[in-house]
Design a protein around this motif. Structure first.
Motif, PDB file in Angstrom:
ATOM      1  N   GLN A 193      -2.121  -0.724  13.641  1.00  0.00           N
ATOM      2  CA  GLN A 193      -3.317  -0.310  12.911  1.00  0.00           C
ATOM      3  C   GLN A 193      -3.900   0.970  13.503  1.00  0.00           C
ATOM      4  OE1 GLN A 193      -7.137  -2.496  13.332  1.00  0.00           O
ATOM      5  NE2 GLN A 193      -6.902  -2.964  11.145  1.00  0.00           N
TER       6      GLN A 193
ATOM      7  N   CYS B 213       0.836  -1.191   0.000  1.00  0.00           N
ATOM      8  CA  CYS B 213       0.000   0.000   0.000  1.00  0.00           C
ATOM      9  C   CYS B 213       0.875   1.247   0.000  1.00  0.00           C
ATOM     10  CB  CYS B 213      -0.908  -0.008   1.230  1.00  0.00           C
ATOM     11  SG  CYS B 213      -1.957  -1.479   1.339  1.00  0.00           S
ATOM     12  N   THR B 214       0.258   2.388  -0.258  1.00  0.00           N
ATOM     13  CA  THR B 214       1.014   3.627  -0.297  1.00  0.00           C
ATOM     14  C   THR B 214       1.355   4.106   1.107  1.00  0.00           C
ATOM     15  OG1 THR B 214      -1.071   4.864  -0.398  1.00  0.00           O
ATOM     16  CG2 THR B 214      -0.008   4.317  -2.483  1.00  0.00           C
ATOM     17  N   ARG B 215       0.565   3.734   2.099  1.00  0.00           N
ATOM     18  CA  ARG B 215       0.873   4.115   3.469  1.00  0.00           C
ATOM     19  C   ARG B 215       1.996   3.241   4.015  1.00  0.00           C
ATOM     20  NH1 ARG B 215      -4.365   4.338   7.079  1.00  0.00           N
ATOM     21  NH2 ARG B 215      -4.619   2.213   6.314  1.00  0.00           N
ATOM     22  N   GLN B 216       2.488   3.618   5.189  1.00  0.00           N
ATOM     23  CA  GLN B 216       3.470   2.784   5.859  1.00  0.00           C
ATOM     24  C   GLN B 216       2.875   1.398   6.080  1.00  0.00           C
ATOM     25  OE1 GLN B 216       6.531   3.905   5.886  1.00  0.00           O
ATOM     26  NE2 GLN B 216       6.912   4.935   7.828  1.00  0.00           N
ATOM     27  N   ARG B 217       3.673   0.394   5.826  1.00  0.00           N
ATOM     28  CA  ARG B 217       3.167  -0.973   5.891  1.00  0.00           C
ATOM     29  C   ARG B 217       4.060  -1.828   6.774  1.00  0.00           C
ATOM     30  NH1 ARG B 217       3.350  -5.849   2.378  1.00  0.00           N
ATOM     31  NH2 ARG B 217       1.325  -6.891   2.501  1.00  0.00           N
TER      32      ARG B 217
ATOM     33  N   SER C 157       7.716  -1.536   5.339  1.00  0.00           N
ATOM     34  CA  SER C 157       8.488  -0.537   6.072  1.00  0.00           C
ATOM     35  C   SER C 157       9.103  -1.145   7.323  1.00  0.00           C
ATOM     36  CB  SER C 157       7.590   0.650   6.453  1.00  0.00           C
ATOM     37  OG  SER C 157       6.933   1.186   5.334  1.00  0.00           O
TER      38      SER C 157
ATOM     39  N   VAL D 219       6.863   2.853  15.062  1.00  0.00           N
ATOM     40  CA  VAL D 219       6.292   4.075  14.472  1.00  0.00           C
ATOM     41  C   VAL D 219       7.111   5.307  14.802  1.00  0.00           C
ATOM     42  CG1 VAL D 219       4.266   5.590  14.460  1.00  0.00           C
ATOM     43  CG2 VAL D 219       3.969   3.103  14.458  1.00  0.00           C
TER      44      VAL D 219
ATOM     45  N   GLY E 124      -2.401   4.045  12.248  1.00  0.00           N
ATOM     46  CA  GLY E 124      -2.635   4.401  10.854  1.00  0.00           C
ATOM     47  C   GLY E 124      -1.826   3.622   9.845  1.00  0.00           C
ATOM     48  N   TRP E 125      -1.133   2.581  10.287  1.00  0.00           N
ATOM     49  CA  TRP E 125      -0.352   1.769   9.362  1.00  0.00           C
ATOM     50  C   TRP E 125      -1.222   0.682   8.732  1.00  0.00           C
ATOM     51  CZ3 TRP E 125       5.412   0.600   9.700  1.00  0.00           C
ATOM     52  CH2 TRP E 125       6.126   1.745  10.084  1.00  0.00           C
ATOM     53  N   ASP E 126      -0.838   0.293   7.524  1.00  0.00           N
ATOM     54  CA  ASP E 126      -1.391  -0.920   6.934  1.00  0.00           C
ATOM     55  C   ASP E 126      -0.592  -2.105   7.459  1.00  0.00           C
ATOM     56  OD1 ASP E 126      -3.461   0.053   5.125  1.00  0.00           O
ATOM     57  OD2 ASP E 126      -1.796   1.054   4.108  1.00  0.00           O
TER      58      ASP E 126
END
Length: 398
Positions: free
Chosen positions: A42, A20-24, A209, A375, A45-47
């Protein structure tokens, strides 16, 4: 919401494994530490992709099985008392939303033959934190819980706020809610990548990530050069005994969870939770154990040891049949402290484990600490670092 492997996997099947485009993050291991790490990542806000080779809290996992004790009595180790309190709030909230209870507020009774440092320090910590802890003398113990034989017991410490967590169910519920909010879960065999934050899932490479390895007794097998004997796995035997027919005095409404400092040995157990039977175990480092190939049948010697103690402390159980046995494992750190740290050489790779037989209750807080490390780079207390884990086994946390 009732968690089952069918609902967990069914929900996960509709979710792609593409980056995904978010941090994963990829979290390997869907036991209590891994499940709560995925949950807190989660929330940040991470995938998150959560992976397990057999399923959440499966029969070979340290988080599997029926029940685990939650308690705040930790002697001088105030950090664990505070962690247990903070985790208990998360467990209570989860239990309130669950179709079946995850927490039984039965209380926990610690029995002592004399005033030892562990008891004295527990009293001091509870007083400092304003946490209720009732000190009960022998006569009052006999009157309050006549099911127990308190011969040789000088006093007890009773924590009314704590009790039993339904282990497998609680982990499955945690994972099911994580998936329902968009988290990913998949069954796969995981291998460490050769560089950076990558993992091989059924031989296919996946990058992220961050990769958090929270695979319990398998952790030293994945990273033998890093962990060696810093995390070692031992075999523990547990038995369940049928209480007397028609006798409700062994129900959780009449009998607490208990732990007995018995001349150097520590026995513990639970009342008859949800009709499963009276649980008894001996808290000790057993023989070395391989979670893949180890024999999970209880030994005759182990069964006899547990029966002898149960019948001495709980006379009504004399001659009652065993209903179930379980062999699980402790993945012990050298001193009993958890491991919550970065991998020493692989960027973006994190090591989480060393539950040491007392970790389950702390799952929510351990997951929060690991998520903050991933994070924000915020390291937990130094005692949870890899640097503090030696190869000599000297457990100091009880």
């Amino acid at each position: 919401m009732t968690a089952t492997r069918r609902t967990i996997l069914g929900a996960a099947a509709a979710l792609p494994l593409a980056a995904c485009t978010r941090q994963r993050a990829i979290v390997v291991g869907a036991g209590v530490f891994g499940a709560w790490t995925a949950e807190h990542l989660q929330r940040a806000g991470w995938d998150v992709l959560l992976v397990d080779q057999m399923g959440p809290a499966n029969a070979r996992a340290s988080s599997g099985g029926e029940s685990r004790m939650t308690r705040g009595t930790y002697g001088r180790d105030e950090i664990y008392t505070r962690m247990a309190l903070d985790s208990l709030e998360e467990w209570k909230r989860l239990s309130e939303r669950s179709a079946l209870p995850l927490f039984h507020n039965a209380g926990v009774l610690f029995c002592f033959q004399e005033m030892i440092d562990y008891a004295r320090q527990s009293i001091e910590v509870h007083t400092r934190l304003g946490l209720p802890l009732e000190q009960i003398d022998n006569a009052a113990l006999q009157a309050r819980w006549p099911q127990m034989n308190f011969d040789g017991i000088a006093f007890g410490l009773f924590e009314a706020e704590f009790g039993a967590l339904m282990a497998r169910r609680a982990v499955e519920e945690t994972v099911a809610r994580f998936v329902a909010r968009g988290g990913q879960f998949t069954l796969a065999h995981a291998k460490a990548g050769t560089q950076g934050a990558s993992v091989l899932l059924d031989e296919q490479r996946h990058d992220a990530s961050a990769v958090v390895w929270a695979c319990g007794p398998w952790l030293p097998k994945v990273f033998p050069d890093v962990l060696g004997q810093r995390v070692f796995v031992t075999r523990q035997e547990v038995a369940f005994i049928a209480p007397p027919d028609g006798d409700d005095s062994f129900e959780a409404s009449h009998l607490p969870g208990w732990a007995d400092f018995n001349g150097g040995d520590l026995y513990y157990g639970f009342p008859n939770l949800e009709g499963r039977g009276f649980k008894i175990a001996r808290d000790t480092h057993g023989v070395d154990f391989d979670p893949d190939t180890g024999d999970r049948r209880i030994t005759e010697e182990g069964a006899a040891l547990l029966r002898t103690f149960a019948e001495r402390r709980f006379p009504a159980l004399a001659g009652r049949p065993f209903t179930e046995f379980r062999v699980c494992q402790y993945e012990n750190s050298s001193n009993g402290d958890f491991l919550i740290d970065r991998h020493p050489t692989f960027d973006g790779v994190y090591l989480l484990g060393g539950g040491s037989g007392h970790g389950f209750k702390h799952g929510p807080e351990v997951g929060r600490m690991m998520a903050e490390l991933v994070v924000n780079g915020t390291a937990p207390d130094q005692r949870f670092s890899l640097a503090t884990k030696a190869t000599a086994h000297n457990r100091t946390v009880l």
